[in-house]
Write an enzyme that holds these catalytic residues in place. Structure first.
Site, short mmCIF file in Angstrom:
data_model
loop_
_atom_site.label_atom_id
_atom_site.label_comp_id
_atom_site.label_asym_id
_atom_site.label_seq_id
_atom_site.Cartn_x
_atom_site.Cartn_y
_atom_site.Cartn_z
N VAL A 1 -1.99 -2.32 2.53
CA VAL A 1 -1.55 -1.27 1.49
C VAL A 1 -0.39 -1.15 1.65
CG1 VAL A 1 -3.71 -0.38 1.19
CG2 VAL A 1 -2.38 0.36 3.04
N SER A 2 0.57 -0.64 0.69
CA SER A 2 1.86 -0.30 0.93
C SER A 2 1.83 1.18 0.88
CB SER A 2 2.71 -0.33 -0.54
OG SER A 2 2.09 0.10 -1.49
#
Length: 493
Positions: free
Chosen positions: A9-10
């Site tokens: 995930v960012s």
């Protein structure tokens, strides 16, 4: 060989949905993943720690299959995707994307994979374009961004923040961030070094820095209670002092260019630092840069930073105090002569100019040279009027833009090469602004001193060290010494 699940995930996705990573991991385990590798990074970056570890395992032949929830979890870069596919096929490792129906074992699966990769890369490029257009819109409107300490943003403009910030119990008054910011600037003017200025402010407001975790705690001192919410490191204070916002300008970091954009005089009524003060700050910081690593007392003496070795051209540093008693005695110097300069390269045994020279001898030579020029100095001082504020030259503006960009980059990812580049650009700016030639005028801040200082050498020798430092930096280019003697005093006039 293992089946490894890869989740990513960012930082933005993690902030918007704190359960996103947890849901990915649960799905990968349910799909048969025996081990999980996790990154919290942008998919467009190739330096992700867990991703690189995963590909190392693939190249060692230890992975049978990689499982991801979607292809963009693996990468958002089409070139990276293609090189990854080549590595997977070369080492007989399958890739399974749960939501994309991808299977590398079939031709249709490979085609589908490339199509999805191209779409993912296009989305990243579009997002980058939208961000750039958004920033350009803000730049065109001259919207203030990221107000530094002492400032706030009101109606898209930088303004000094005079709202109550701290309560001083003993004095029974409230103090604002703008007032504290001004005190920090004044502390630098009085103490002349970043570390001493920080020490003064920290003691004044009871800010305690703990060595183990580098966090500022709460400490009562002198009836004051302060949280370390405005604690600076020396490097952070330096960057803050050089921030164009404090001078009434608005900087923008242009990520699509090799320099930054600065809008000048966007908030002239809310300058924390005047133009004259800005020049003095740059002079202090450039002067201090020569003594980096030599402690807060390196600039204690009036001629510090101006003395150079005739043989190797290196700076000469001051030696003083009881710690040098035995060294002085061993070198044949009377023990009571504890204050002198010595070539720094001799201290490193790489220069033959080994003799030290007394500080009194150096200053006497300096005053003698300036006294001989007293009439010329006074004449210049009498004829110079304070110039109107003019925009800086294009050359300095370009250097300032490069400097701001490097400082921003160093704040994000500190790097020795960037720090060296910052020091070099600061030195160039200082040289352009402070080097005095025959056609240049003496800084008006010293006119009153210059009118009387050098007509009487004895009077000047009794002046304060602060006055001496201030004038010597403006008038002296270098004092060259060799074999315990002054061989040249180079003036800037």
């Amino acid at each position: 060989m293992k089946i490894i699940g890869y989740a990513r995930v960012s930082s933005r996705e993690q902030a918007e949905n704190s359960h996103a990573l947890e849901m990915q991991c649960d799905r990968l385990k349910a799909a048969g993943a025996e081990e999980l590798l996790i990154d919290i990074e942008s998919g467009s970056r190739n330096d992700r720690k867990s991703f690189n570890k995963l590909m190392d395992l693939v190249r060692r032949g230890q992975v049978k299959e990689i499982v991801v929830t979607r292809l963009d979890r693996l990468t958002r870069s089409l070139p990276t995707l293609r090189s990854t596919i080549d590595d997977l096929q070369k080492h007989d490792c399958n890739l399974r994307a749960l939501d994309d129906s991808i299977d590398l074992k079939t031709a249709a699966g490979k085609f589908h994979l490339n199509m999805l990769g191209a779409l993912a890369e296009m989305e990243v490029d579009r997002l980058s374009e939208r961000v750039q257009h958004g920033w350009q819109h803000l730049r065109d409107r001259k919207v203030a961004m990221n107000p530094p300490f002492g400032y706030t943003k009101i109606n898209d403009q930088h303004q000094l923040d005079y709202s109550p910030f701290l309560c001083l119990i003993n004095e029974r008054r409230e103090i604002s961030k703008a007032e504290i910011a001004r005190e920090i600037v004044d502390a630098l003017f009085s103490r002349k070094t970043l570390r001493l200025a920080l020490r003064e402010i920290n003691e004044r407001y009871g800010i305690q820095t703990f060595a183990h975790n580098n966090k500022a705690g709460e400490k009562k001192k002198g009836g004051r209670v302060a949280q370390g919410v405005f604690k600076f490191s020396p490097g952070g204070l330096r960057n803050w002092l050089l921030n164009p916002v404090l001078r009434g300008h608005l900087p923008y970091l242009r990520r699509d260019s090799d320099r930054s954009q600065i809008h000048y005089d966007t908030h002239p009524d809310h300058k924390l630092i005047s133009d004259d003060e800005s020049r003095e700050i740059e002079s202090i910081l450039a002067h201090n840069q020569q003594f980096k690593g030599y402690g807060s007392t390196a600039l204690k003496y009036p001629c510090s930073g101006l003395v150079f070795c005739a043989e190797c051209r290196a700076s000469c540093y001051s030696l003083s105090g009881a710690n040098n008693y035995h060294k002085a005695k061993k070198m044949g110097i009377p023990p009571d002569m504890n204050y002198y300069f010595q070539c720094k390269n001799w201290r490193l045994r790489s220069c033959n100019n080994k003799k030290v020279i007394r500080m009194e001898i150096i200053e006497a030579a300096v005053v003698d040279s300036l006294t001989k020029k007293a009439a010329q100095i006074a004449a210049i001082a009498q004829t110079v009027t304070k110039p109107a504020i003019e925009p800086e030259s294009p050359e300095i503006q370009k250097l300032r833009s490069q400097l701001f960009q490097l400082q921003e980059a160093n704040a994000i990812a500190p790097n020795d090469a960037i720090k060296t580049a910052i020091a070099q650009i600061e030195s160039q700016i200082t040289q352009l602004r402070y080097s005095l030639s025959k056609s240049q005028e003496i800084n008006t801040a010293s006119h009153e001193l210059l009118l009387w200082a050098f007509s009487d050498a004895e009077l000047w020798m009794n002046a304060s060290n602060d006055d001496k430092k201030r004038v010597y930096r403006e008038l002296i280019e270098a004092v060259v010494v060799q074999d315990g003697q002054v061989v040249e005093v180079r003036l800037k006039i």
